[in-house]
Design an enzyme around this catalytic site. Structure first.
Site, PDB file in Angstrom:
ATOM      1  N   ARG A  59       0.827  -1.208   0.000  1.00 10.79           N
ATOM      2  CA  ARG A  59       0.000   0.000   0.000  1.00 10.79           C
ATOM      3  C   ARG A  59       0.865   1.264   0.000  1.00 10.79           C
ATOM      4  NH1 ARG A  59      -4.227   2.668   3.954  1.00 10.79           N
ATOM      5  NH2 ARG A  59      -5.610   3.528   2.362  1.00 10.79           N
ATOM      6  N   HIS A  63       0.503   4.300  -2.686  1.00 10.33           N
ATOM      7  CA  HIS A  63       0.302   5.705  -2.316  1.00 10.33           C
ATOM      8  C   HIS A  63       1.457   6.568  -2.793  1.00 10.33           C
ATOM      9  CE1 HIS A  63      -3.014   5.459   1.002  1.00 10.33           C
ATOM     10  NE2 HIS A  63      -3.231   4.606   0.021  1.00 10.33           N
ATOM     11  N   GLY A  69       4.125  10.703  -8.567  1.00 14.32           N
ATOM     12  CA  GLY A  69       4.917   9.598  -9.121  1.00 14.32           C
ATOM     13  C   GLY A  69       5.677   8.863  -8.022  1.00 14.32           C
ATOM     14  N   ASP A  71       8.288   8.472  -6.051  1.00 13.83           N
ATOM     15  CA  ASP A  71       9.452   9.299  -5.709  1.00 13.83           C
ATOM     16  C   ASP A  71       9.750   9.288  -4.218  1.00 13.83           C
ATOM     17  OD1 ASP A  71       7.293  10.694  -4.746  1.00 13.83           O
ATOM     18  OD2 ASP A  71       8.032  12.662  -5.390  1.00 13.83           O
ATOM     19  N   ASN A  91      -3.894   8.245   6.013  1.00 12.99           N
ATOM     20  CA  ASN A  91      -2.668   7.624   6.531  1.00 12.99           C
ATOM     21  C   ASN A  91      -2.904   6.618   7.643  1.00 12.99           C
ATOM     22  OD1 ASN A  91      -3.378   9.085   8.719  1.00 12.99           O
ATOM     23  ND2 ASN A  91      -1.465  10.166   8.959  1.00 12.99           N
ATOM     24  N   HIS A 188      -6.210  -5.946  -2.655  1.00 12.94           N
ATOM     25  CA  HIS A 188      -7.030  -6.023  -1.448  1.00 12.94           C
ATOM     26  C   HIS A 188      -7.271  -7.462  -0.995  1.00 12.94           C
ATOM     27  CE1 HIS A 188      -8.605  -1.667  -2.180  1.00 12.94           C
ATOM     28  NE2 HIS A 188      -7.398  -1.701  -1.655  1.00 12.94           N
ATOM     29  N   THR A 189      -6.529  -8.376  -1.549  1.00 14.79           N
ATOM     30  CA  THR A 189      -6.475  -9.726  -0.989  1.00 14.79           C
ATOM     31  C   THR A 189      -5.591  -9.745   0.252  1.00 14.79           C
ATOM     32  OG1 THR A 189      -5.947 -12.047  -1.449  1.00 14.79           O
ATOM     33  CG2 THR A 189      -4.520 -10.424  -2.471  1.00 14.79           C
ATOM     34  N   ASP A 241      -9.806 -10.104   3.557  1.00 11.62           N
ATOM     35  CA  ASP A 241     -10.433 -11.385   3.224  1.00 11.62           C
ATOM     36  C   ASP A 241      -9.916 -12.439   4.191  1.00 11.62           C
ATOM     37  OD1 ASP A 241      -8.275 -12.966   2.118  1.00 11.62           O
ATOM     38  OD2 ASP A 241      -8.600 -12.148   0.129  1.00 11.62           O
ATOM     39  N   ASP A 248      -3.803 -14.367  -3.076  1.00 13.21           N
ATOM     40  CA  ASP A 248      -4.589 -15.216  -3.977  1.00 13.21           C
ATOM     41  C   ASP A 248      -5.700 -14.391  -4.641  1.00 13.21           C
ATOM     42  OD1 ASP A 248      -6.417 -14.780  -1.958  1.00 13.21           O
ATOM     43  OD2 ASP A 248      -6.117 -16.753  -1.045  1.00 13.21           O
TER      44      ASP A 248
HETATM   45  C1  HEM Z   1      -8.707   1.419  -6.621  1.00 12.77           C
HETATM   46  C2  HEM Z   1      -8.604   2.317  -5.700  1.00 12.77           C
HETATM   47  C3  HEM Z   1      -8.269   2.000  -4.277  1.00 12.77           C
HETATM   48  C4  HEM Z   1      -8.955   2.411  -3.192  1.00 12.77           C
HETATM   49  C5  HEM Z   1     -10.183   3.304  -3.170  1.00 12.77           C
HETATM   50  C6  HEM Z   1      -8.301   1.841  -2.035  1.00 12.77           C
HETATM   51  C7  HEM Z   1      -8.704   2.042  -0.735  1.00 12.77           C
HETATM   52  C8  HEM Z   1      -8.182   1.387   0.358  1.00 12.77           C
HETATM   53  C9  HEM Z   1      -8.663   1.528   1.689  1.00 12.77           C
HETATM   54  C10 HEM Z   1      -9.783   2.453   2.115  1.00 12.77           C
HETATM   55  C11 HEM Z   1      -7.945   0.695   2.473  1.00 12.77           C
HETATM   56  C12 HEM Z   1      -8.117   0.475   3.973  1.00 12.77           C
HETATM   57  C13 HEM Z   1      -7.463   1.549   4.764  1.00 12.77           C
HETATM   58  C14 HEM Z   1      -7.832   1.415   6.203  1.00 12.77           C
HETATM   59  O1  HEM Z   1      -9.001   1.546   6.516  1.00 12.77           O
HETATM   60  O2  HEM Z   1      -6.942   1.169   7.024  1.00 12.77           O
HETATM   61  C15 HEM Z   1      -6.996   0.027   1.634  1.00 12.77           C
HETATM   62  C16 HEM Z   1      -6.092  -0.889   2.071  1.00 12.77           C
HETATM   63  C17 HEM Z   1      -5.141  -1.469   1.268  1.00 12.77           C
HETATM   64  N1  HEM Z   1      -4.926  -1.179  -0.060  1.00 12.77           N
HETATM   65 FE1  HEM Z   1      -6.125  -0.125  -1.270  1.00 12.77          FE
HETATM   66  N2  HEM Z   1      -7.234   1.100  -2.447  1.00 12.77           N
HETATM   67  C18 HEM Z   1      -7.170   1.167  -3.803  1.00 12.77           C
HETATM   68  C19 HEM Z   1      -6.221   0.586  -4.604  1.00 12.77           C
HETATM   69  C20 HEM Z   1      -5.131  -0.108  -4.130  1.00 12.77           C
HETATM   70  C21 HEM Z   1      -4.002  -0.499  -4.931  1.00 12.77           C
HETATM   71  C22 HEM Z   1      -3.816  -0.143  -6.408  1.00 12.77           C
HETATM   72  C23 HEM Z   1      -3.163  -1.188  -4.117  1.00 12.77           C
HETATM   73  C24 HEM Z   1      -1.828  -1.801  -4.423  1.00 12.77           C
HETATM   74  C25 HEM Z   1      -1.455  -2.195  -5.615  1.00 12.77           C
HETATM   75  C26 HEM Z   1      -3.793  -1.243  -2.814  1.00 12.77           C
HETATM   76  C27 HEM Z   1      -3.288  -1.912  -1.727  1.00 12.77           C
HETATM   77  C28 HEM Z   1      -3.878  -1.943  -0.483  1.00 12.77           C
HETATM   78  C29 HEM Z   1      -3.415  -2.797   0.599  1.00 12.77           C
HETATM   79  C30 HEM Z   1      -2.309  -3.841   0.509  1.00 12.77           C
HETATM   80  C31 HEM Z   1      -4.210  -2.491   1.700  1.00 12.77           C
HETATM   81  C32 HEM Z   1      -4.087  -3.088   3.105  1.00 12.77           C
HETATM   82  C33 HEM Z   1      -3.129  -2.230   3.894  1.00 12.77           C
HETATM   83  C34 HEM Z   1      -2.757  -2.777   5.260  1.00 12.77           C
HETATM   84  O3  HEM Z   1      -3.305  -3.774   5.710  1.00 12.77           O
HETATM   85  O4  HEM Z   1      -1.864  -2.184   5.880  1.00 12.77           O
HETATM   86  N3  HEM Z   1      -4.966  -0.558  -2.853  1.00 12.77           N
HETATM   87  N4  HEM Z   1      -7.157   0.462   0.346  1.00 12.77           N
HETATM   88  C1  LIG Z   2      -2.199  10.734  10.531  1.00 14.44           C
HETATM   89  O1  LIG Z   2      -2.430  12.088  10.294  1.00 14.44           O
HETATM   90  C2  LIG Z   2      -2.881  12.811  11.418  1.00 14.44           C
HETATM   91  C3  LIG Z   2      -3.164  14.226  10.958  1.00 14.44           C
HETATM   92  O2  LIG Z   2      -3.995  14.228   9.855  1.00 14.44           O
HETATM   93  C4  LIG Z   2      -1.796  12.752  12.497  1.00 14.44           C
HETATM   94  O3  LIG Z   2      -2.268  13.407  13.667  1.00 14.44           O
HETATM   95  C5  LIG Z   2      -1.484  11.301  12.841  1.00 14.44           C
HETATM   96  O4  LIG Z   2      -0.397  11.227  13.716  1.00 14.44           O
HETATM   97  C6  LIG Z   2      -1.124  10.535  11.570  1.00 14.44           C
HETATM   98  N1  LIG Z   2      -0.962   9.123  11.854  1.00 14.44           N
HETATM   99  C7  LIG Z   2       0.120   8.437  11.518  1.00 14.44           C
HETATM  100  C8  LIG Z   2       0.100   6.990  11.840  1.00 14.44           C
HETATM  101  O5  LIG Z   2       1.068   8.937  10.948  1.00 14.44           O
END
Ligand code: HEM
Ligand SMILES: *[C@@H]1O[C@H](CO)[C@@H](O)[C@H](O)[C@H]1NC(C)=O
Ligand SMILES: *[C@@H]1O[C@H](CO)[C@@H](O)[C@H](O)[C@H]1NC(C)=O
Ligand SMILES: *[C@@H]1O[C@H](CO)[C@@H](O)[C@H](O)[C@H]1NC(C)=O
Length: 316
Positions: A59, A63, A69, A71, A91, A188-189, A241, A248
């Site tokens: 993730r 981001h 890009g 960077d 974040n 999101h797997t 999941d 997977d």
């Molecule tokens: C298509 C648009 C996307 C949206 C709207 C989106 C949104 C999100 C959101 C809301 C979360 C959960 C954050 C939380 O509540 O803690 C998440 C988690 C995650 N996303 Fe996405 N995502 C997108 C695309 C992607 C892409 C392209 C990747 C990587 C190639 C990705 C990888 C991940 C991973 C691995 C997690 C789990 C993170 C963790 O467990 O620390 N996502 N995403």
């Molecule tokens: C996430 O951002 C908020 C401000 O928007 C900050 O107070 C917080 O410490 C940040 N959390 C992490 C894990 O960096």
């Protein structure tokens, strides 16, 4: 030879060649030939201590690439009056920054001042996928680290409430197609989501439905019990999941059953183009893996910065 290279450029790896002419597979061959192995070792060690590391690294890379890009801008600390990307609203679940710091230290010990933090993050994201049972790919290298990171720019990340047209626009702005969108969403797997990311679907969805009717009722009920309406537990949430540490194609199967968390994931079923791909990837893990690797190369090749940072959390 030049003709062959140009033809390959034109046909197969068009994006690598056109978006970022400096990147190449053997970029560090003469200056830091072991960089891939050094990063892999650090990622492996971190994973053995903490199963949430691979999801976090993947993730972070996403981001990073979507804002300015690839960077390393996501790695920078806020400083002085500037609030950095990592302190922007999405974040909450960004973590495992220390893994990139450790990999950078290990790389610097062998070839100081040569390898960018953005490249280390791209390598670590690939390793995270491979070590979770996903596909592998060669990571083109030669990214530079940026000098700017602004919390406000995280508004440009796609939101989990996005519909298909908003997702398409967000991806196409970065040269990514609908196929890239469907394949990359398969990430999101892995990992975990906080309640806030799917709150919109389980409480006051709209004026006629409390819960998004595209969700399976038993699934919505389970989420409601984890995430009550006045949820005070900041860390509450659920795994993406049931096999959230395995790369997977379960995510696509869940989507087809109404068991997926985000509106943005469900949105992939709302137009025939993307729906077809969801079916394809739900049916064939191999097709998903191949598409994912190709789309990751496109994502990770978006243009970046200017320097080789000494410390990944600070500009030089
Ligand atoms: C298509 C648009 C996307 C949206 C709207 C989106 C949104 C999100 C959101 C809301 C979360 C959960 C954050 C939380 O509540 O803690 C998440 C988690 C995650 N996303 Fe996405 N995502 C997108 C695309 C992607 C892409 C392209 C990747 C990587 C190639 C990705 C990888 C991940 C991973 C691995 C997690 C789990 C993170 C963790 O467990 O620390 N996502 N995403
Ligand atoms: C996430 O951002 C908020 C401000 O928007 C900050 O107070 C917080 O410490 C940040 N959390 C992490 C894990 O960096
Ligand atoms: C998606 O949302 C935007 C903004 O709310 C809206 O203008 C657009 O019509 C929606 N598209 C679809 C396909 O629902
Ligand atoms: C609420 O959402 C459902 C499912 O998307 C839709 O059928 C219904 O028309 C919506 N109601 C309103 C008032 O927008």
């Amino acid at each position: 030879m030049a003709f062959i290279a140009a033809t390959i450029c034109g046909l197969i790896i068009f994006t690598i060649c056109s978006l970022s002419n400096a990147l190449s597979l053997n970029y560090y061959e003469k200056t830091c030939s072991n960089v891939d192995d050094i990063v892999t070792k650090v990622v492996k060690e971190a994973m053995s201590e903490d199963k949430t590391v691979p999801a976090a690294l993947l993730r972070l890379h996403f981001h990073d690439c979507f804002i300015r890009g690839c960077d390393g801008s996501v790695l920078l600390e806020s400083k002085g009056g500037n609030s950095a990307e990592k302190d922007g609203p999405p974040n909450l679940s960004l973590h495992a920054f220390y893994v990139i710091e450790n990999a950078k230290k290990a790389v610097e010990a062998v070839c100081p001042g040569i390898v960018s933090c953005a490249d280390i993050l791209a390598l670590a994201a690939r390793d995270a996928v491979v070590l979770s049972g996903g596909p592998t790919w060669y990571v083109p290298k030669g990214r530079k680290d940026g000098r700017t990171s602004r919390a406000i720019e995280t508004k440009e990340l796609p939101s989990p409430t996005f519909n298909i047209s908003q997702l398409e626009q967000s991806f196409s702005l970065r040269g990514l197609s609908l196929e890239d969108l469907v394949a990359l969403t398969g990430a999101h797997t892995l990992g975990f989501s906080h309640c806030s990311s799917f709150q919109n679907r389980i409480h006051n969805f709209n004026s006629t439905h409390d819960v998004d009717p595209t969700m399976r009722p038993s699934f919505a009920a389970r989420l409601k019990s984890i995430c009550p309406i006045n949820n005070k537990a900041k860390n509450a949430g659920t795994f993406m999941d049931p096999s959230s540490t395995t790369f997977d194609n379960t995510h696509y199967k869940l989507m087809l059953q109404g068991n997926t968390l985000f509106s943005s994931d469900q949105a992939l079923l709302t137009i025939p183009n993307t729906r077809k791909l969801v079916y394809k990837f739900a049916t064939s893990k191999k097709a998903f893996h191949t598409a994912f690797a190709n789309s990751m190369i496109k994502l990770s090749t978006l243009n970046g910065g200017q320097e080789i940072r000494k410390d990944c959390s600070l500009v030089n």
